[in-house]
Enzyme design. Sequence first.
Site, PDB file in Angstrom:
ATOM      1  N   GLY A  41      -5.268   2.323 -13.088  1.00 35.59           N
ATOM      2  CA  GLY A  41      -6.537   2.078 -12.404  1.00 35.59           C
ATOM      3  C   GLY A  41      -7.647   2.775 -13.168  1.00 35.59           C
ATOM      4  O   GLY A  41      -8.007   2.375 -14.281  1.00 35.59           O
ATOM      5  N   ASP A  53      -5.196   8.136  -4.951  1.00 35.07           N
ATOM      6  CA  ASP A  53      -5.454   9.525  -4.572  1.00 35.07           C
ATOM      7  C   ASP A  53      -6.375   9.583  -3.343  1.00 35.07           C
ATOM      8  O   ASP A  53      -6.080  10.263  -2.347  1.00 35.07           O
ATOM      9  CB  ASP A  53      -6.110  10.199  -5.789  1.00 35.07           C
ATOM     10  CG  ASP A  53      -6.091  11.707  -5.724  1.00 35.07           C
ATOM     11  OD1 ASP A  53      -5.315  12.263  -4.918  1.00 35.07           O
ATOM     12  OD2 ASP A  53      -6.857  12.334  -6.482  1.00 35.07           O
ATOM     13  N   ASP A  55       0.860  -1.178   0.000  1.00 38.83           N
ATOM     14  CA  ASP A  55       0.000   0.000   0.000  1.00 38.83           C
ATOM     15  C   ASP A  55       0.903   1.237   0.000  1.00 38.83           C
ATOM     16  O   ASP A  55       1.741   1.391   0.889  1.00 38.83           O
ATOM     17  CB  ASP A  55      -0.853  -0.050   1.281  1.00 38.83           C
ATOM     18  CG  ASP A  55      -1.837   1.102   1.381  1.00 38.83           C
ATOM     19  OD1 ASP A  55      -1.655   2.127   0.690  1.00 38.83           O
ATOM     20  OD2 ASP A  55      -2.781   0.976   2.179  1.00 38.83           O
ATOM     21  N   ILE A  56       0.713   2.095  -0.973  1.00 32.29           N
ATOM     22  CA  ILE A  56       1.578   3.277  -1.110  1.00 32.29           C
ATOM     23  C   ILE A  56       1.494   4.182   0.131  1.00 32.29           C
ATOM     24  O   ILE A  56       2.487   4.808   0.509  1.00 32.29           O
ATOM     25  CB  ILE A  56       1.214   4.064  -2.407  1.00 32.29           C
ATOM     26  CG1 ILE A  56       2.255   5.142  -2.730  1.00 32.29           C
ATOM     27  CG2 ILE A  56      -0.157   4.707  -2.328  1.00 32.29           C
ATOM     28  CD1 ILE A  56       3.503   4.627  -3.336  1.00 32.29           C
ATOM     29  N   GLY A  79      -9.129   5.608  -5.795  1.00 34.84           N
ATOM     30  CA  GLY A  79      -7.882   4.852  -5.926  1.00 34.84           C
ATOM     31  C   GLY A  79      -6.792   5.328  -4.977  1.00 34.84           C
ATOM     32  O   GLY A  79      -7.049   5.598  -3.799  1.00 34.84           O
TER      33      GLY A  79
HETATM   34  N1  AR6 Z   1      -1.368   1.553  -2.977  1.00 30.98           N
HETATM   35  C1  AR6 Z   1      -0.751   1.243  -4.141  1.00 30.98           C
HETATM   36  N2  AR6 Z   1      -1.410   1.072  -5.304  1.00 30.98           N
HETATM   37  C2  AR6 Z   1      -2.759   1.228  -5.283  1.00 30.98           C
HETATM   38  C3  AR6 Z   1      -3.484   1.566  -4.106  1.00 30.98           C
HETATM   39  C4  AR6 Z   1      -2.721   1.730  -2.906  1.00 30.98           C
HETATM   40  N3  AR6 Z   1      -3.303   2.056  -1.750  1.00 30.98           N
HETATM   41  N4  AR6 Z   1      -4.798   1.666  -4.442  1.00 30.98           N
HETATM   42  C5  AR6 Z   1      -4.912   1.394  -5.761  1.00 30.98           C
HETATM   43  N5  AR6 Z   1      -3.677   1.132  -6.270  1.00 30.98           N
HETATM   44  P1  AR6 Z   1      -5.621   4.796  -9.677  1.00 30.98           P
HETATM   45  P2  AR6 Z   1      -4.948   6.282 -12.160  1.00 30.98           P
HETATM   46  C6  AR6 Z   1      -3.304   0.826  -7.688  1.00 30.98           C
HETATM   47  O1  AR6 Z   1      -7.017   4.586 -10.126  1.00 30.98           O
HETATM   48  O2  AR6 Z   1      -5.296   5.112 -13.002  1.00 30.98           O
HETATM   49  C7  AR6 Z   1      -8.229   9.068  -9.136  1.00 30.98           C
HETATM   50  O3  AR6 Z   1      -9.600   9.279  -9.015  1.00 30.98           O
HETATM   51  C8  AR6 Z   1      -4.399   0.439  -8.643  1.00 30.98           C
HETATM   52  O4  AR6 Z   1      -4.639  -0.953  -8.578  1.00 30.98           O
HETATM   53  O5  AR6 Z   1      -5.360   5.193  -8.281  1.00 30.98           O
HETATM   54  O6  AR6 Z   1      -3.675   7.027 -12.435  1.00 30.98           O
HETATM   55  C9  AR6 Z   1      -7.456  10.344  -9.394  1.00 30.98           C
HETATM   56  O7  AR6 Z   1      -8.047  11.449  -8.750  1.00 30.98           O
HETATM   57  C10 AR6 Z   1      -3.810   0.853  -9.997  1.00 30.98           C
HETATM   58  O8  AR6 Z   1      -2.993  -0.178 -10.554  1.00 30.98           O
HETATM   59  O9  AR6 Z   1      -4.862   5.927 -10.585  1.00 30.98           O
HETATM   60  C11 AR6 Z   1      -7.510  10.476 -10.877  1.00 30.98           C
HETATM   61  O10 AR6 Z   1      -8.708  11.127 -11.290  1.00 30.98           O
HETATM   62  C12 AR6 Z   1      -2.896   2.023  -9.658  1.00 30.98           C
HETATM   63  O11 AR6 Z   1      -2.774   2.027  -8.234  1.00 30.98           O
HETATM   64  C13 AR6 Z   1      -7.489   9.053 -11.369  1.00 30.98           C
HETATM   65  O12 AR6 Z   1      -7.990   8.266 -10.298  1.00 30.98           O
HETATM   66  C14 AR6 Z   1      -3.410   3.371 -10.123  1.00 30.98           C
HETATM   67  O13 AR6 Z   1      -4.819   3.455  -9.987  1.00 30.98           O
HETATM   68  C15 AR6 Z   1      -6.104   8.559 -11.701  1.00 30.98           C
HETATM   69  O14 AR6 Z   1      -6.177   7.279 -12.252  1.00 30.98           O
END
Ligand code: AR6
Length: 188
Positions: free
Chosen positions: A127, A42, A18-19, A40
């Site tokens: 994501g 964020d 988890d980041i 996600g």
């Molecule tokens: N720790 C590490 N990785 C994670 C975690 C975590 N806690 N949670 C999810 N992931 P995303 P994007 C992974 O959707 O695609 C937001 O609404 C997840 O499985 O977080 O860049 C923002 O505000 C995936 O592989 O980011 C933007 O609007 C990866 O992190 C939008 O989403 C990225 O998923 C950005 O979308």
Amino acid sequence: MGVRVRLGNKILELVTGDITEQDTEAIVNAANERLIPGGGVDGAIHRKGGPSIAEEARKIGRCPTGQAVVTGAGRLKARYVIHAVGPIYRDGRSGEADLLASAYREALKRARELGLKSVAFPSLSTGAYGYPLEEAAPVALGTILSFLKENEYPQLVRMVLWGEKAYEAYRHALAELVKREGLAMEEF
Ligand code: AR6
């Protein structure tokens, strides 16, 4: 537990996790251009870090796709959050790879400017933004590896993958890269 590659005194490592739990000096957020808290990664960062992160981000205002900006990290273990904006995936032929590489590079530049030793990244754009993991992984790792070769800081870059599927996609991409570059990959 994970895998790592050493480049002199610098390290690129892959772990599952988890980041928001990382104790690196900075963690990278998968942000949007308006820097408004979303879901996600964020959502998790803002929930756990508290409101100061969004307040600082609001003062910055916007961050174009492929760029990165810095705020404090509120209640998180890290000192800084580097907000990087990856591209929304369309068809893979709309400049996504260049924009994704740019988001990683710009985040690494922010870490370098701050003289940070360690930074942790999530898998940007894979994501909500729909970038296929298998396509994103070689772009992410190739960009990070080049940056580590060419710069003194940061010295440790940790990719924190959410779940085994993401970890395996990145591990596979790293193995390919390591083979091409004549480097060695260690398990730890
Ligand atoms: N720790 C590490 N990785 C994670 C975690 C975590 N806690 N949670 C999810 N992931 P995303 P994007 C992974 O959707 O695609 C937001 O609404 C997840 O499985 O977080 O860049 C923002 O505000 C995936 O592989 O980011 C933007 O609007 C990866 O992190 C939008 O989403 C990225 O998923 C950005 O979308």
